[in-house]
Design a protein around this motif. Structure first.
Motif, PDB file in Angstrom:
ATOM      1  N   PRO A  66       0.825  -1.207   0.000  1.00 27.80           N
ATOM      2  CA  PRO A  66       0.000   0.000   0.000  1.00 27.80           C
ATOM      3  C   PRO A  66       0.859   1.258   0.000  1.00 27.80           C
ATOM      4  O   PRO A  66       2.043   1.220   0.350  1.00 27.80           O
ATOM      5  N   ILE A  67       0.245   2.375  -0.372  1.00 27.72           N
ATOM      6  CA  ILE A  67       0.865   3.689  -0.225  1.00 27.72           C
ATOM      7  C   ILE A  67       0.123   4.422   0.891  1.00 27.72           C
ATOM      8  O   ILE A  67      -1.091   4.631   0.808  1.00 27.72           O
ATOM      9  N   LEU A  68       0.855   4.793   1.921  1.00 27.40           N
ATOM     10  CA  LEU A  68       0.311   5.600   3.006  1.00 27.40           C
ATOM     11  C   LEU A  68       0.859   7.017   2.887  1.00 27.40           C
ATOM     12  O   LEU A  68       1.964   7.214   2.374  1.00 27.40           O
ATOM     13  N   LEU A  69       0.108   7.974   3.356  1.00 25.94           N
ATOM     14  CA  LEU A  69       0.469   9.383   3.210  1.00 25.94           C
ATOM     15  C   LEU A  69       0.818   9.994   4.559  1.00 25.94           C
ATOM     16  O   LEU A  69       0.304   9.580   5.595  1.00 25.94           O
ATOM     17  N   THR A  70       1.678  10.997   4.503  1.00 28.71           N
ATOM     18  CA  THR A  70       2.081  11.692   5.718  1.00 28.71           C
ATOM     19  C   THR A  70       2.382  13.156   5.403  1.00 28.71           C
ATOM     20  O   THR A  70       2.769  13.478   4.277  1.00 28.71           O
ATOM     21  N   PRO A  71       2.203  14.046   6.377  1.00 29.42           N
ATOM     22  CA  PRO A  71       2.798  15.380   6.218  1.00 29.42           C
ATOM     23  C   PRO A  71       4.317  15.253   6.234  1.00 29.42           C
ATOM     24  O   PRO A  71       4.869  14.171   6.492  1.00 29.42           O
ATOM     25  N   GLY A  72       4.987  16.346   5.986  1.00 30.10           N
ATOM     26  CA  GLY A  72       6.438  16.286   5.859  1.00 30.10           C
ATOM     27  C   GLY A  72       7.193  16.077   7.148  1.00 30.10           C
ATOM     28  O   GLY A  72       8.320  15.557   7.139  1.00 30.10           O
TER      29      GLY A  72
END
Length: 321
Positions: A66-72
């Motif tokens: 999967p691709i998970l997202l995050t702030p920087g």
């Protein structure tokens, strides 16, 4: 009757934020009873450049992932929980250098999983080439898309994931040197340019023909981002092994949910179509849904009602029903 019943074919994969939605998409796709994985890809969720090519990386090695997202600079708790669920005994890939995803996040992840591998370059173009450089064998195809905007790369992401086709980024008027390097590295004989001449100029197509080893260059495009996504869907169904029974629907004027949809659609062999916005489905998408209505049995809507309104979901489901 039919109009009232049609929305039942559509179900949302959504959370309160873009980061929660990516987790929801991951949970619907990976884990016990679903597609098995023990590795995760993390991409920046508030800036699009490095995330554009994450789907190809998510297909490599012990894929699919999967691709998970995050702030920087700070990993959301829900994302950390999902990493622990899937990759606590394996590996996490971080897309982009420390200017994209901070060393603080890397340290957080290293405290949870045995191995963290960062893949990135000085620019988005270099990151795409670096990911392409990770493959160990020649690829029949490579996608070349604009690195200056996100829709075309995200429309092709499920196909790039399912067929393990690298995505390389270029500027509009000149083939970026990193894209040229990526094509040569991948030994890609057939280049598919996604997007119209406003995204990737005819001059770039001419340059692509001259790259060592390239045998064919094909443009897949429509008059706008929605029509290009439809053209990609037609390519995926007619030339590759994608099906028309299940469809993913994402915002066309915002990128985060479509990033997470790459592996999800790739696992399902389901195309991603775009809406015009929160409150408008868009004519190209509606026409495609109507054309394939006899085959479509379900739609995943990516994002909550603040992302894609209930009225748009009902319109899409009715068109497909």
């Amino acid at each position: 009757p039919l109009v009232m019943a049609a929305p039942a074919i559509a179900a949302r994969l959504a959370g309160l934020t873009r980061y929660d939605t990516a987790v929801a998409i991951s949970q619907a796709t990976f884990g016990p009873g679903k597609t098995l994985t023990n590795e995760v890809v993390i991409a920046r969720g508030d800036l699009f450049p490095d995330a554009l090519v994450a789907s190809f990386l998510a297909s490599l090695y012990n894929g699919p992932h999967p691709i998970l997202l995050t702030p920087g600079d700070q990993l959301p708790p829900a994302v950390m929980d999902e990493i622990h669920r899937l990759a606590s005994e394996s590996r996490v890939y971080i897309v982009g250098d420390t200017a994209a995803i901070s060393s603080t996040i890397e340290a957080q992840v290293r405290a949870t999983v045995p191995e963290v591998l960062r893949v990135g370059g000085a620019t988005r173009y270099d990151t795409a080439a670096a990911i392409t450089g990770m493959i160990g064998e020649a690829r029949t195809f490579a996608f070349v898309v604009s690195g200056e905007n996100y829709p075309d790369a995200l429309a092709v992401a499920p196909l790039a994931f399912a067929e393990s086709i690298p995505i390389l980024l270029t500027t509009r008027n000149e083939l970026h040197p990193a894209a040229r390097l990526g094509i040569v590295t991948a030994h890609a004989a057939n280049i598919i340019v996604v997007g119209g001449s406003d995204a990737v100029s005819d001059a770039v197509l001419g340059e692509l023909h001259a790259v060592t080893g390239v045998e064919s260059v094909t443009r897949v495009a429509g008059i706008d981002r929605l029509a290009t996504a439809v053209a990609v869907a037609d390519l995926a169904v007619s030339r590759f092994r994608f099906e028309t029974t299940h469809i993913n629907l994402a915002r066309g004027d915002a990128f985060p949910d479509a990033v997470a949809a790459g592996p999800h659609g790739g696992v399902e062999l389901a195309v991603t179509l775009f809406t015009e916005g929160v409150h408008e489905l868009g004519a190209p998408t509606k026409a495609w849904l109507q054309a394939y209505a006899p085959m479509i049995t379900s739609i995943h809507v990516l994002g909550d009602a603040t992302v894609i309104s209930d009225d748009v979901v009902a319109e899409a489901a009715t068109a497909a029903g």
